[in-house]
Design a protein around this motif. Structure first.
Motif, PDB file in Angstrom:
ATOM      1  N   GLN A  31       0.835  -1.204   0.000  1.00 56.51           N
ATOM      2  CA  GLN A  31       0.000   0.000   0.000  1.00 56.51           C
ATOM      3  C   GLN A  31       0.865   1.249   0.000  1.00 56.51           C
ATOM      4  O   GLN A  31       0.584   2.200  -0.732  1.00 56.51           O
ATOM      5  CB  GLN A  31      -0.941   0.013   1.202  1.00 56.51           C
ATOM      6  CG  GLN A  31      -1.843   1.238   1.221  1.00 56.51           C
ATOM      7  CD  GLN A  31      -2.757   1.276   2.431  1.00 56.51           C
ATOM      8  OE1 GLN A  31      -2.505   0.643   3.446  1.00 56.51           O
ATOM      9  NE2 GLN A  31      -3.850   2.016   2.313  1.00 56.51           N
ATOM     10  N   HIS A  46      -5.821   5.678 -10.594  1.00 52.40           N
ATOM     11  CA  HIS A  46      -6.860   4.805 -10.043  1.00 52.40           C
ATOM     12  C   HIS A  46      -7.447   5.326  -8.738  1.00 52.40           C
ATOM     13  O   HIS A  46      -6.723   5.875  -7.904  1.00 52.40           O
ATOM     14  CB  HIS A  46      -6.287   3.412  -9.750  1.00 52.40           C
ATOM     15  CG  HIS A  46      -5.731   2.711 -10.932  1.00 52.40           C
ATOM     16  ND1 HIS A  46      -6.513   2.041 -11.840  1.00 52.40           N
ATOM     17  CD2 HIS A  46      -4.443   2.563 -11.365  1.00 52.40           C
ATOM     18  CE1 HIS A  46      -5.748   1.494 -12.774  1.00 52.40           C
ATOM     19  NE2 HIS A  46      -4.483   1.804 -12.516  1.00 52.40           N
ATOM     20  N   VAL A  47      -8.738   5.085  -8.558  1.00 52.98           N
ATOM     21  CA  VAL A  47      -9.376   5.270  -7.256  1.00 52.98           C
ATOM     22  C   VAL A  47      -9.065   4.024  -6.443  1.00 52.98           C
ATOM     23  O   VAL A  47      -9.285   2.900  -6.903  1.00 52.98           O
ATOM     24  CB  VAL A  47     -10.909   5.435  -7.395  1.00 52.98           C
ATOM     25  CG1 VAL A  47     -11.581   5.424  -6.030  1.00 52.98           C
ATOM     26  CG2 VAL A  47     -11.244   6.696  -8.162  1.00 52.98           C
ATOM     27  N   ILE A  48      -8.498   4.232  -5.255  1.00 51.68           N
ATOM     28  CA  ILE A  48      -8.169   3.140  -4.349  1.00 51.68           C
ATOM     29  C   ILE A  48      -8.665   3.530  -2.967  1.00 51.68           C
ATOM     30  O   ILE A  48      -8.361   4.626  -2.483  1.00 51.68           O
ATOM     31  CB  ILE A  48      -6.649   2.879  -4.286  1.00 51.68           C
ATOM     32  CG1 ILE A  48      -6.076   2.629  -5.675  1.00 51.68           C
ATOM     33  CG2 ILE A  48      -6.351   1.691  -3.372  1.00 51.68           C
ATOM     34  CD1 ILE A  48      -4.551   2.570  -5.707  1.00 51.68           C
ATOM     35  N   LYS A  49      -9.423   2.653  -2.335  1.00 48.43           N
ATOM     36  CA  LYS A  49      -9.940   2.920  -0.998  1.00 48.43           C
ATOM     37  C   LYS A  49      -8.802   3.343  -0.074  1.00 48.43           C
ATOM     38  O   LYS A  49      -7.773   2.692   0.008  1.00 48.43           O
ATOM     39  CB  LYS A  49     -10.613   1.667  -0.435  1.00 48.43           C
ATOM     40  CG  LYS A  49     -11.233   1.869   0.923  1.00 48.43           C
ATOM     41  CD  LYS A  49     -11.882   0.606   1.425  1.00 48.43           C
ATOM     42  CE  LYS A  49     -12.420   0.824   2.819  1.00 48.43           C
ATOM     43  NZ  LYS A  49     -13.014  -0.401   3.358  1.00 48.43           N
ATOM     44  N   GLY A  50      -8.980   4.476   0.590  1.00 50.26           N
ATOM     45  CA  GLY A  50      -7.983   4.991   1.524  1.00 50.26           C
ATOM     46  C   GLY A  50      -6.981   5.944   0.904  1.00 50.26           C
ATOM     47  O   GLY A  50      -6.195   6.543   1.616  1.00 50.26           O
ATOM     48  N   ASP A  52      -5.701   9.339  -1.221  1.00 50.45           N
ATOM     49  CA  ASP A  52      -6.067  10.748  -1.387  1.00 50.45           C
ATOM     50  C   ASP A  52      -5.808  11.206  -2.816  1.00 50.45           C
ATOM     51  O   ASP A  52      -4.821  10.820  -3.439  1.00 50.45           O
ATOM     52  CB  ASP A  52      -5.249  11.630  -0.442  1.00 50.45           C
ATOM     53  CG  ASP A  52      -5.583  11.384   1.015  1.00 50.45           C
ATOM     54  OD1 ASP A  52      -6.741  11.046   1.308  1.00 50.45           O
ATOM     55  OD2 ASP A  52      -4.673  11.509   1.852  1.00 50.45           O
ATOM     56  N   SER A  56      -8.628   9.338 -12.493  1.00 48.13           N
ATOM     57  CA  SER A  56      -9.765   8.630 -13.078  1.00 48.13           C
ATOM     58  C   SER A  56      -9.435   8.053 -14.460  1.00 48.13           C
ATOM     59  O   SER A  56     -10.333   7.685 -15.199  1.00 48.13           O
ATOM     60  CB  SER A  56     -10.966   9.569 -13.174  1.00 48.13           C
ATOM     61  OG  SER A  56     -10.638  10.690 -13.982  1.00 48.13           O
ATOM     62  N   GLU A  60     -11.381   1.850 -11.199  1.00 45.89           N
ATOM     63  CA  GLU A  60     -11.304   1.817  -9.737  1.00 45.89           C
ATOM     64  C   GLU A  60     -10.802   0.447  -9.325  1.00 45.89           C
ATOM     65  O   GLU A  60     -11.229  -0.574  -9.867  1.00 45.89           O
ATOM     66  CB  GLU A  60     -12.684   2.087  -9.125  1.00 45.89           C
ATOM     67  CG  GLU A  60     -12.671   2.136  -7.621  1.00 45.89           C
ATOM     68  CD  GLU A  60     -14.002   2.569  -7.031  1.00 45.89           C
ATOM     69  OE1 GLU A  60     -14.156   2.391  -5.812  1.00 45.89           O
ATOM     70  OE2 GLU A  60     -14.861   3.063  -7.771  1.00 45.89           O
ATOM     71  N   THR A  62     -11.033  -2.265  -7.088  1.00 44.83           N
ATOM     72  CA  THR A  62     -11.851  -2.922  -6.073  1.00 44.83           C
ATOM     73  C   THR A  62     -12.054  -4.379  -6.467  1.00 44.83           C
ATOM     74  O   THR A  62     -12.067  -4.721  -7.655  1.00 44.83           O
ATOM     75  CB  THR A  62     -13.243  -2.266  -5.934  1.00 44.83           C
ATOM     76  OG1 THR A  62     -13.913  -2.334  -7.198  1.00 44.83           O
ATOM     77  CG2 THR A  62     -13.152  -0.835  -5.470  1.00 44.83           C
ATOM     78  N   ASP A  63     -12.206  -5.235  -5.480  1.00 45.50           N
ATOM     79  CA  ASP A  63     -12.538  -6.650  -5.683  1.00 45.50           C
ATOM     80  C   ASP A  63     -11.563  -7.354  -6.629  1.00 45.50           C
ATOM     81  O   ASP A  63     -11.941  -8.243  -7.392  1.00 45.50           O
ATOM     82  CB  ASP A  63     -13.979  -6.771  -6.188  1.00 45.50           C
ATOM     83  CG  ASP A  63     -14.547  -8.164  -5.993  1.00 45.50           C
ATOM     84  OD1 ASP A  63     -14.133  -8.858  -5.042  1.00 45.50           O
ATOM     85  OD2 ASP A  63     -15.398  -8.565  -6.810  1.00 45.50           O
ATOM     86  N   LEU A 113      -7.975  -5.541  -1.686  1.00 43.03           N
ATOM     87  CA  LEU A 113      -8.998  -4.561  -2.055  1.00 43.03           C
ATOM     88  C   LEU A 113     -10.300  -5.237  -2.445  1.00 43.03           C
ATOM     89  O   LEU A 113     -10.332  -6.307  -2.959  1.00 43.03           O
ATOM     90  CB  LEU A 113      -8.503  -3.671  -3.208  1.00 43.03           C
ATOM     91  CG  LEU A 113      -7.237  -2.875  -2.915  1.00 43.03           C
ATOM     92  CD1 LEU A 113      -6.788  -2.124  -4.160  1.00 43.03           C
ATOM     93  CD2 LEU A 113      -7.463  -1.900  -1.773  1.00 43.03           C
TER      94      LEU A 113
END
Length: 113
Positions: A31, A46-50, A52, A56, A60, A62-63, A113
């Protein structure tokens, strides 16, 4: 840890490939690389949880564990141009932006993720 082994035992362990790794990588290490703007730089696209200030350009993240095998993720991070010659994703392994160890660490994180 290696430090507690005698010299002959260390040599035997290294020859046998059984010596403990010098420093184990964790998903948290991956991370840090993924969020590091001067190294992995995944957040630029990329959008990554957590994370800042994500970009785009790319999907994203995820999963990923359910979408890709570990080998597929390693291949994507190493050189996505092999699968998709028109990608804008940098070939992190081919261009030596990330080492093999760092790529594995990033993939460890991506699989959470």
């Amino acid at each position: 840890m290696i430090a507690h082994l005698s010299k002959p035992a260390l040599v035997l362990a290294l020859l046998a490939g059984t010596a403990a790794p010098v420093s184990a990588q964790t998903p948290a290490d991956g991370q840090k690389l993924a969020f590091d703007r001067s190294k992995g730089n995944c957040l630029t696209c990329h959008v990554i949880k957590g994370g800042d200030l994500p970009g785009s350009i790319g999907p994203e993240l995820t999963d990923l564990k359910n979408k890709y095998s570990r080998d597929e993720l390693i291949a994507i991070v190493t050189d996505e141009t092999k699968r998709n010659p028109l990608t804008v994703m940098p070939p992190f392994g081919r261009n030596r932006i990330l080492s093999e160890k760092e790529i594995n660490s990033v993939v460890d994180f991506l699989q959470t993720l």
